[in-house]
Structures are given as C-alpha cells and as structure tokens.
Write an enzyme that holds these catalytic residues in place. Sequence first.
Site, PDB file in Angstrom:
ATOM      1  N   CYS A  31     -28.548  42.690 -82.553  1.00 10.55           N
ATOM      2  CA  CYS A  31     -29.891  42.112 -82.615  1.00 10.55           C
ATOM      3  C   CYS A  31     -29.842  40.602 -82.745  1.00 10.55           C
ATOM      4  O   CYS A  31     -30.815  39.913 -82.471  1.00 10.55           O
ATOM      5  CB  CYS A  31     -30.709  42.746 -83.733  1.00 10.55           C
ATOM      6  SG  CYS A  31     -29.877  42.771 -85.299  1.00 10.55           S
ATOM      7  N   ASN A  32     -28.700  40.054 -83.135  1.00  7.44           N
ATOM      8  CA  ASN A  32     -28.623  38.603 -83.281  1.00  7.44           C
ATOM      9  C   ASN A  32     -27.897  37.901 -82.139  1.00  7.44           C
ATOM     10  O   ASN A  32     -27.879  36.683 -82.100  1.00  7.44           O
ATOM     11  CB  ASN A  32     -27.925  38.233 -84.590  1.00  7.44           C
ATOM     12  CG  ASN A  32     -28.854  38.397 -85.757  1.00  7.44           C
ATOM     13  OD1 ASN A  32     -30.050  38.212 -85.616  1.00  7.44           O
ATOM     14  ND2 ASN A  32     -28.316  38.770 -86.893  1.00  7.44           N
ATOM     15  N   GLU A  68     -42.264  47.659-100.663  1.00  9.29           N
ATOM     16  CA  GLU A  68     -41.083  47.883 -99.828  1.00  9.29           C
ATOM     17  C   GLU A  68     -39.806  47.364-100.488  1.00  9.29           C
ATOM     18  O   GLU A  68     -38.767  47.998-100.461  1.00  9.29           O
ATOM     19  CB  GLU A  68     -41.265  47.159 -98.502  1.00  9.29           C
ATOM     20  CG  GLU A  68     -41.481  48.085 -97.339  1.00  9.29           C
ATOM     21  CD  GLU A  68     -41.756  47.288 -96.094  1.00  9.29           C
ATOM     22  OE1 GLU A  68     -41.012  46.323 -95.832  1.00  9.29           O
ATOM     23  OE2 GLU A  68     -42.723  47.644 -95.390  1.00  9.29           O
TER      24      GLU A  68
END
Lengths: 275, 424
Positions: free
Chosen positions: B50-51, B192
Amino acid sequence: MDIIYTSLLGAALTLYTLSMVTGFVHLFRPWPKALAWSKYSIQAGFAFHLLAFLFRCGQTQTLAVTNMPESFSFFALLLTMAFLLVNRKKPMPILGTFISPLLIIFTLWAVVTSHTITPQPPILKSFWLPLHVLLSFAGNAFLALGCGVAVIYLLQEHLIKKKKIKGIFRKLPALQRLDELNYLCLRLGFPLLTLGIISGSVWASYAWGSHWSWDPKETWSLITWLLFAALLHGRMNSGWRGRKASLLTIIGFAAIMFTFLGVNLLLSGLHSYVH
Amino acid sequence: MHIVSLGLNHQTAPVETRERLAFKSEALPAALQQLKEEAGLSEGLILSTCNRVELCGISHDLDQCRDKLINFLANYHQIPSETFADKLYFHTDSDAIRHGFRVASSLDSMVVGEPQILGQLKDAFFIASESSSTGLILNRFMHRSFFIAKEVRTRTKIASCAVSVSFAAVELAKKIFGDLNGMKVMLIGAGEMCELAARHFVSQGVEQVLVTNRTFGRAQELAGEFSGIAIPFEKFRQELDQVDIVLSSTGSPDYLIGPAELAQALKKRRNRPIFLIDIAVPRDIDPKVNDLDNIYLYDVDDLQEVVTENLDQRQQEAQRAEVLVDLEVVKFEQWLASLAVTPTIKELREQIKEISEQELKKTLAGFPDLSSKERRRLEAMVNAIGNKFLHHPLNYLKSQDGSGESLPATTIRKIFHLTENESK
C-alpha cells in the site's frame, strides 16, 4: 600473611568496582555486553571475597568478625551471597549494580584499615556467638538487599508517574517484579533476623547471665525488628505494597545501619568491640 | 548487465497514484512475464504494497530501460504514462542495490523500522521465484537484502520501541505489571482506538475484557468480539476493583472517574495497581488520580509524546543502519563484478580449447601410424601449452573487480575477438 588477605580482598574490591561501572554503563549506554560483564564480575568478586574471609577465619581461628572492618566485610560478603541466591530464583542482574556501591564501601574499609588480629575477650568464646552473628548478619543482608530493590522501585515508580518513559526506564525491571522481590527479601530476612536475636539472647544468658540487658545494640535491634515486623504485618494483612513498602524498607535499612554502625561509634555498650 | 529499479512510494506519490499502479498478488506471475518481455529484462521482480510499487530487474541495455519500464506500467494498468511518470524514481547499479537494501531494512518506510515491509518483500520474491522470473543475480540480491534487514534489526535499536499509541500503552503496562497474563481490562466507551489497544492487550495475554458503554447493545457487541463481559454503564464504577487496566474513550464532557472511586477500588483490591489509559478528548479521567499510590494514569498526549520520542530515536538509529547498508552494497558490487568477468574467462578457455582441438586434428591427420600412447602425449602437450598461455591473463582477470564493461574485461575481449564469437 596479611599481604595475602589484603590482596584477596583487593581483588574482590576491584571486581565489585568493575561490576558497578559496567552496570551503570548498561543503564546509560547502548552496549549490549555490559550487563553480562557486570554479572560475571560480581560473581568473581564474591569468589575472591569468600577466599579472603576463609583465609581470615583461618588466621583468627574463629568467625572473622573480631573488629568493625571485618564485620563490615563479612556483611558485604553475605549481601553479595544474598544477591546471588535471590538472583538465581528471580533473575534481576541490575540489582547487583544498585548494591555494589555498598559492597565497595565496606570492602574498601576492610582493605585500608589495619589488619591486626584483635584478640577475643574470653567471654565471647562460645558456640552461640558465631551462630548469633551469622544469623543476624544474614538476616540483615537480605533486608539490605530488599532496600536495594526498594530504591530501584522508587526510581522506576517515579519515572512512570512523571511520564519520563525513556532511557533507563527501559533498563529497569517492572514494578510488580520489584515489589515481589522486595517481599521475598523481607520473608527471607525477617525470620533470620528473628533467629539471630533469639540466639543472641540465649548466648547472652550464658555469657552475661541475662537474656536481655537493654544495651544500645539490643535496643536498636529491637527497633529494627519491630519496624520489619510492622512491614511484614502490613504486607500480609493490610495490603501494604509498592511505594509505601519500599519507603519502609529503606527506613528499616537505615535502622539496620544505625544498629551496626551508629551504635558502635556513638553509643557504648556490651556489644562494643573495644571495651 | 545492470540492476535497475523503478517505482514510486509514499514520499513521491499520493495514495491515488499508488492505488492505480498497484498489482494484485494473484496477477503477479503474468505481470512478471509481461514485464520481462516488454522491458527486455533477464530477471524481474514486482513489489506492490500500500505504500509502494516497485519494479526491479536485470537489464542489459540501460539506454531505453527507464522508458520501457514506464511503458510497461502504462500498458499494464491502461493509464497514460504522463499521469505518473514524474512521480517515479529510477535507480541503476549501486544506487539500485542500496535502494533495495534500504527498502528491505525498512529505512525507506513511512514509519522507519516497522518490520512489515520485509515480509512483503519476501512474499514478492517468493512469487517471482516460483514463476521463474528471478535468476542468479536477483536471487542473491534478495537473500542479501533479507540478511541486511536482519543485521539492521539486531545491531541497531531501530525497531526496539513502540511507535504507535496502543503499542506504547502495552509497553507501559508491561513495565507496571511485569507480564500481562491473567490481567483484566475494562473498556469504557467503544471507540476504535480503544478497541485496537484492547486487541493488543489481548494478544499479550490479557485474560478477560469487560466492556461498558452508554448504549448497552454496543457494549454487548464489542464484548462478544473479545468473548468478554458487557457491563451496564451505570454499574461500571463498582467493577473498577476487578480490573488491572482501564481504557477509556467516551464522548463524555465531564470526568467519569475521579480519585474517590479509585481510592475505593484500591481498598477493595488491597492496593494492587491499576493502569488507566484515557484516550478520550475531553478527558474521561480526572488527572488527580495519578497522585494516588498504585494508580498510573496516562492520557493520549502522554502516550503521543512517548511515540514521538521513540520516532526520534529511530531516526538516529537509522543513521547507524545506513552505514551497515553501505558496507553491504560494496560487498554486493564486488560479487557482481566477479560475476561479470566469469563469462570472459569461460569463453577464453573455450576459444583455446577449440583452437587446440582443430590444430591437433590437422596435425594428427598427417600421422596415421601413431600409437594411442603417442597420441595422448601430443594431446597433453597441446593442452598444457594452452593452459600455461592462459594462466597469467586469467589470474589478471580474476583479480579485477570492475563491472562487465570495465577496461580489463573489455580489452581482453577485444584482443581475443571474444565479442565476435559471442554474437555469432
């Protein structure tokens, strides 16, 4: 002959110093082997110290605690032994670093003072004397070790409370571990101290014809005993722990030191080495 | 022969661009095949996380390599190359090696020192080697990358401290309780962050989770996830003496817990410590409780500060890691150079063997009566001349550590017409 005793003691002193230095290096510098060095040098220091003590016992033909420097050297020996024993059961090598300044002072004192063997007054020659000394000293050694633990506890607690969680915070043990170890030292030291006082009293009745004569040493021993008795009671029945227990352990240790040192230097009585 | 790498990461490109260029792992074998064909690579590897998206490979023609790689990305993803070309970095040779090592060691990561990238790189290498798109050089390159990543982890403190709020909370709890086995945690509110921290605690051995929330249904739902117990909000204060760790993150404008409640709880639990983590803004727990013995209170700012400090420490350690990486780059380049002269040595040997055999054949054709013993003597002599003649040039070549295009190898190839032979 004295050169052997001094050399052995000097070797122990050097190794204790090495242990302290490497211990502090471990706390403040990222050198991974420092702690292992600290651990091994205190063990080696103990070995030399024990040899020095046994050699001295051979010279004096009795338990070598015939004068102040010898007593303190013996106390340091028992303190190291208490540490090594406790460390086997509940490993906390960094504790060695915190008791090593005490070891160094006491051993240094024994190294630099005169080594003439003090002749024993005939009144002190008995089977009960070495037993009394051994038990009281061993008890006090465990309690002194507990004081070392208490110092680390207060330091670590301070760091966590003030939110300074970096640097040595990472190197110091968890609070719960420290508290458990402090309790363990108390449970080992207190019964030994109690037996030490009882055996002393038995011996006193042979030597001086009375179990208890309220001389300053006896009085202060009783004060020390009462302090630790209160701490033990508080721990068992009132949920004393942590900071409170640590502070009390340190006060108790101060009382031990006074019983040991202050009484002999400031007050005179039956327990003085030189009458 | 050159190691090349082309890609983009969190520093050079926004997430929208990275998303569009990402590869699905199940599609990688086919993509690798296409990459090698279109970009003319002899070995290839694709790392897509994802990076970052990175293409790495072995190219024999640097001139057009960058363009070909860009075209491959554009063709594969069906997007015009202008939209991303300026966000790409392109490294060759020692820069590409250093880049690869830095990525593996997590020196190029968003959070320096986070170890996930190593696992992702291992996966990417596994896929590439399974589909036979890596060879001698990339195999070794990857193994050295994994090695240097391990070196960096063990020899620097780059990954030794918590860099997220919830990990910092776990680390602190361990310094208070020693170990977390059998501990009980209470979650107040169901945010969360609270849930994430609770998960960390559970993975560290926490035995039971109590959950309370103004909406009891939500508490039950969350408790279900941790196989914990839901407590009605009005009653949670009575349960405080049961728990060792409290995580609070409600939207309450006032303090929910003050010194009085905790003093009472401490009395009931005989002063066993309680660690409170207040993630709520505005805060749920009166900061005065921290003055009580055996109560440890941290709010979100305290933890954030720890995290920031730890990040700074990582940056310092990263500089030490760069040195380790540099050393490894030099070693790898030496290995590559030794590889580059190997074909020259091999071809030289083949050339002289060929000449010897031809000449021997010619000569022996004129002497049909020679005994087999005499023939063997002649063959041995010819071979010996060849080997002795090559002895010094070969030693000279082996001692060189320039690349394939370095002067010694090139000169020797020219002198002996080896390039011609190769192109035949």
